[in-house]
Every structure is written in structure tokens, then in C-alpha cells.
Scaffold this active site. Sequence first.
Site, PDB file in Angstrom:
ATOM      1  N   HIS A 233       0.844  -1.202   0.000  1.00 24.55           N
ATOM      2  CA  HIS A 233       0.000   0.000   0.000  1.00 24.55           C
ATOM      3  C   HIS A 233       0.878   1.250   0.000  1.00 24.55           C
ATOM      4  CE1 HIS A 233      -3.634   2.269   1.980  1.00 24.55           C
ATOM      5  NE2 HIS A 233      -3.196   2.837   0.866  1.00 24.55           N
ATOM      6  N   ILE A 234       0.900   1.946  -1.138  1.00 32.17           N
ATOM      7  CA  ILE A 234       1.625   3.218  -1.253  1.00 32.17           C
ATOM      8  C   ILE A 234       0.676   4.345  -0.877  1.00 32.17           C
ATOM      9  CG2 ILE A 234       2.943   4.695  -2.815  1.00 32.17           C
ATOM     10  CD1 ILE A 234       3.545   2.238  -4.485  1.00 32.17           C
ATOM     11  N   GLN A 235       1.194   5.355  -0.165  1.00 34.21           N
ATOM     12  CA  GLN A 235       0.360   6.448   0.304  1.00 34.21           C
ATOM     13  C   GLN A 235      -0.283   7.211  -0.861  1.00 34.21           C
ATOM     14  OE1 GLN A 235       3.312   5.580   1.560  1.00 34.21           O
ATOM     15  NE2 GLN A 235       3.732   6.538   3.545  1.00 34.21           N
ATOM     16  N   THR A 237      -2.565   6.646  -3.152  1.00 38.03           N
ATOM     17  CA  THR A 237      -2.751   6.053  -4.484  1.00 38.03           C
ATOM     18  C   THR A 237      -4.113   5.377  -4.636  1.00 38.03           C
ATOM     19  OG1 THR A 237      -1.677   4.013  -3.755  1.00 38.03           O
ATOM     20  CG2 THR A 237      -0.284   5.671  -4.809  1.00 38.03           C
ATOM     21  N   HIS A 290       2.633   1.401   6.253  1.00 35.14           N
ATOM     22  CA  HIS A 290       2.955   1.561   4.824  1.00 35.14           C
ATOM     23  C   HIS A 290       4.356   0.993   4.530  1.00 35.14           C
ATOM     24  CE1 HIS A 290      -0.548   3.920   3.571  1.00 35.14           C
ATOM     25  NE2 HIS A 290      -0.440   4.603   4.705  1.00 35.14           N
ATOM     26  N   HIS A 348      -2.763  16.046   2.571  1.00 28.96           N
ATOM     27  CA  HIS A 348      -2.901  15.158   3.717  1.00 28.96           C
ATOM     28  C   HIS A 348      -1.955  15.575   4.846  1.00 28.96           C
ATOM     29  CE1 HIS A 348      -4.534  11.583   5.532  1.00 28.96           C
ATOM     30  NE2 HIS A 348      -3.336  11.082   5.756  1.00 28.96           N
ATOM     31  N   GLN A 469     -15.201   5.087 -10.849  1.00 31.26           N
ATOM     32  CA  GLN A 469     -14.132   6.025 -11.173  1.00 31.26           C
ATOM     33  C   GLN A 469     -14.493   7.405 -10.643  1.00 31.26           C
ATOM     34  OE1 GLN A 469     -11.181   5.246 -12.890  1.00 31.26           O
ATOM     35  NE2 GLN A 469     -10.545   7.277 -12.264  1.00 31.26           N
ATOM     36  N   ARG A 474      -9.312  15.511  -3.889  1.00 24.36           N
ATOM     37  CA  ARG A 474      -8.717  16.683  -3.242  1.00 24.36           C
ATOM     38  C   ARG A 474      -7.577  17.259  -4.066  1.00 24.36           C
ATOM     39  NH1 ARG A 474      -9.542  13.266   1.374  1.00 24.36           N
ATOM     40  NH2 ARG A 474     -11.100  14.155   2.790  1.00 24.36           N
TER      41      ARG A 474
END
Length: 621
Positions: A233-235, A237, A290, A348, A469, A474
Site C-alpha cells: 500500500h503506497i500512500q 494512491t 505503509h 494530507h 471512477q 482533493r
Amino acid sequence: MILPACSAGALRPPLQPERGAPACTTCPRRHSRVEAELAESRPRSVAASVSADPPRGVSRAFNSQRLVDEPLKPSSFLAGDACTPLFALLPRGRRRRMHDLRRRWDLGSLCRALLTRGLAALGHSLKHVLGAIFSKIFGPLASVGNMDEKSNKLLLALVMLFLFAVIVLQYVCPGTECQLLRLQAFSSPMPDPYRSEDESSARFVPRYNFSRRDLLRKVDFDIKGDDLIVFLHIQKTGGTTFGRHLVRNIQLEQPCECRVGQKKCTCHRPGKQETWLFSRFSTGWSCGLHADWTELTSCVPTVVDGKRDARLRPSRWRIFQILDKMRNFHYITILRDPVSRYLSEWRHVQRGATWKASLHVCDGRPPTSEELPSCYTGDDWSGCPLKEFMDCPYNLANNRQVRMLSDLTLVGCYNLSVMPEKQRNKVLLESAKSNLKDMAFFGLTEFQRKTQYLFEKTFNMNFISPFIQYNTTRASSVEINEEIQKRIEGLNFLDMELYSFAKDLFLQRYQFMRQKDHQEARQKRQEQRKFLKGRFLQARFQSQSQVQIQNLSQNQSQNPNLNANQNVTQNLLQNLTQSLRQNSGQKENLESQKRKRGQEQNDSSTSSGTNDYIGSVEKWR
């Protein structure tokens, strides 16, 4: 009190007109009966002029003068007293209102008469025009004298039907949405549910040349065995949304148990107390917040083996240590456009996120404060402006996707003094590309439906509801100029190159799998046609043989003295029917064997399509 004679007459019951006299007017006004009685007491000519109705279509105002201006003659019962007109007995305001009422009634009558006459004239002229056109077109066919009138009526009926249909269409479907009766829906083909989701062209030009092994991703995932899906899990994405799909939106024999108020779900294998998914929503952050590729590849086997060893007796440890070497870890991840991901991470962090719990373990140890300095001094970096976020040289948001997908042990982890920066960037990019290409699956945030399709084809697992989709995020709400966008692309130049590589590989895999599906469907239709054709021919031959046998039996019953040749032919026909039945049994056995070898046939059939696809790419290059 003595009333005038005219008023006394008005209070008496109305007088009935004599036989042969014209009918009295029945105006809805309150004083209509009084005027009728006064008119009856006058001579014949005056009464006739007052009480007689005007011609059709003409108001009474154009026929005679008002009764107020006309002098009244004393009747036989008034004793010679002069009778004051009726309007003189009414107040002035009442008289004005009655005058206005009569004037309006006269104008309305005139308008209705003119409208009726106009419509009648218009219909008459339209009838003559249409009749002339019809007679010129169908003149030679009108041999009967009464044909013209019938044809005019028929044509008028058709015109009225057409106008009625137009009115109904405008009522049912107003506006411009139903123009041309939506002929475009019949002319244009059905849209592809997996059409381009980023508003780019559906047919892209490939930039990289991949082999069949790189394009074909079909994992024989055994959920009842020891296979494990590991989600990297990449931040920022879209990994949170995809992770929820894995635990809540997938069809399984034993679905994940998700309780209200808890983030983690229990995803056990059927009949076992082991998990088949290693992700945030199933096992939590077991290897750190992560965790990247370097951490997961060294941590996941240890965590899984530790949980299993805690439940096993010492006598079985050696057996499962041998089986763990045969375990399949299928790594998956999600990538995103680098500029959008960078802006989303900045927003974020601006809201107070820090990810301090991330371990960043590499080569058995976390980085020191000199190797990985912090960009802020307080508890968090909330309220950070974009310029300050971009100016920090130690910001891990720069090229985050390449760093988290590469093997950091090849470059000395977070120690920047091991090799030059240019060589370090090259090694990291090549490692990230290699790991991404060898992964069992990866998706793109900008292609949600294609991501769902490839995952289902790769693991042979279907989702319950389709992915959605979201084009408004943000990051999309942040307005930046061209200069800032170029600077963000420069800070993430490794991610930009990795994303271009991943997008090309992703779309080529998608097209390859779609072509493979089309080929399998075409081959299945051909096999069905062959099977139906064989069954039809077999049934036809059997029916013909049965008819011949029946004919022979009838001939034998009629002619008992048959020669030996006829007996021989009958025996031959019986042998043929038996051989046909044996052949049909053999064909069924062959079809069952083909079904067992279906996977091998599919691979062999798609090899030609794969070679054609790769050959077309090489030809284009």
C-alpha cells in the site's frame, strides 16, 4: 308606498307569450325578464326587433340599439302613467357594471364567431389544396367519379394522424433529447464498459516491447492451500479503496467477516484458521505503517511463519518449514499519476498526517536521524504551504513510488554516500521497474474498471459490484500554474518515468487479455457449431436408416419369398446403426478428454494470438 306601474309589472309573474309570437330572450342578466315583459307590451314590430335573436355569429349590439336609449310606450295595464326605463331605477355603479358586462359579452361572441369562421375557411382551403395535390399525383388512378372525395378524406385523415403523432411525441419527449428519434442509438455501436477512463484515446501507441510472459498474468491462486496475496500500500494512491474491495466486495466460498466499528476483517481460508490476504484491513500493519518492498519481502514470511509456529507442536515444525519454501507470495499494488499523488499527499500532511509510525527498516535496521532528517520541528507539519513542502530536500514524498517498489539494499538503504546520486537513481528505477513487472498484479488509480478486469482475470476471483471512477479528488481541487507543475514533475522525475512504464505495461496487458477473451469466445462458438452440425447429421442419417429398415420390413411382410441379397442388405444396415452408436460414444469420450485438457488447449490457442500481437508491436516499432 305606491310604486310606478313599470315596477309593479316587474314584480308580477312573467307573462307567457302568445301563440305564434317570437320566443323571448333568455339572457343570463338579472333584468332579462323585465325587459322581455316590457318588450311584449310594445307593438309587434318593436317587440320582434327586441326579442328576436340576431343572426348566427353576430352580436346583439350590432342588431339593435340599447334598450336604455329606446322610449317605452305605456302598456294596457299601466293606467296611462309614464314608465321610467329599468336602468333609471338602478344605481349608477350598477348600471356601469351591467354596461361593461354586456360589452364584454358582445366582444367575446364576436371573437368566437370570427375564430369559428376562420377555422372553417382554413380547413376548406386546406382540403382543396390537398385534394389538388392528391389528384395530380394519383390522377390516373382515380377512374371512379367518387374516387376524389374518398381520396381527399383519406389524405386528410393521414395528415391529422401525423399531426396527432407529432403532438404526442412532443408531449412524451420534450426538448432536444429526442431529436431525429434517437437514430444515433441505432447507428452507433454499444459502448465498451472498459472504455478509456482518463478521457484519452482508446487505442494507444505502445512504447515498450514486452514478452508474452510479461503480458500474460494468470495466477493459479489456491485459496485453500498456502498461497498468500500481499498488498503493498503506497500512500495516496487509492489503496484504501482497493483494500476495502478485497475484504468486502469479493465473491468467496467463505467471505471475510467484517464487524461494525472495526477496520480489520477476518479473512480465513475455507475450513482453516489461516488468512489468505496480507493487507491493512486483514492483518493490520504487521510489518509497519505503509511498509515498502524491502520491508515486506523480509517481514511477511517471518510474520506468517511465526503465527503458524505458535499454533503447531514442535514435532511438526520441520515439516512446515519445508512446505514454507514452496509457499507462493503474490504481491500486488496500486500506482497513481505522480503529480496528483504528490498534491494529495501535501494536502494530507497539511491536515496533520505524519506517518511517524513507519519503520523504514532496511538491512535489518531503521535509518538514523542523519540518514533521514525530518522536514519539521514540531509534532506535525499541519498548515504547511506548498512551497515549503517542495523546498525540503529530505521529503519522502519525492519519488515515493520508486523508493517503495525498489530494493533499497542495492543502494545502501538510506545512506546517500554509498554511490553517486545519478547511479543511485538509475539503480532504484531499474529495480522498481523489474519488481513491478514481476508482480502478480498492479493497477492504476486512473483506470478503475480496467484494474478490476485485470485482477479478476489474474486471480480468477470476481468482485460483487463494479469499481467506480472518481474524477474529482482533493488533488484535482488544487489549482496550480504551469511553473509549479513543472517543478513537481522535476522533483518526481523517477516516478514520472516509472508511471509511464507502468501505464504502457498495464494497457498492453489489458488489450492482450481482451484479445485472448475474444479468441476463446470465438473458438467456443466454432466448437458449438461443429458439435451441433455433427449431431444434426447423425440424427438425419439415423432417421434415414430407420426409414429404410421400415421399408424393408414392409416389403418382407408383403413378399415372404425374399432372396438372400435383401437379407444381406438388412444385416448391413443393422451393422451400420450399431457402428454409428459406437462412434457417437467414442465422440463423447473424446469431448470429455478435450474438456479435461481445456487449459492446455487455451494456452496453445492463445500463443498464436500472442505472437501476432507482439509481432504487430515489433512491426510498428
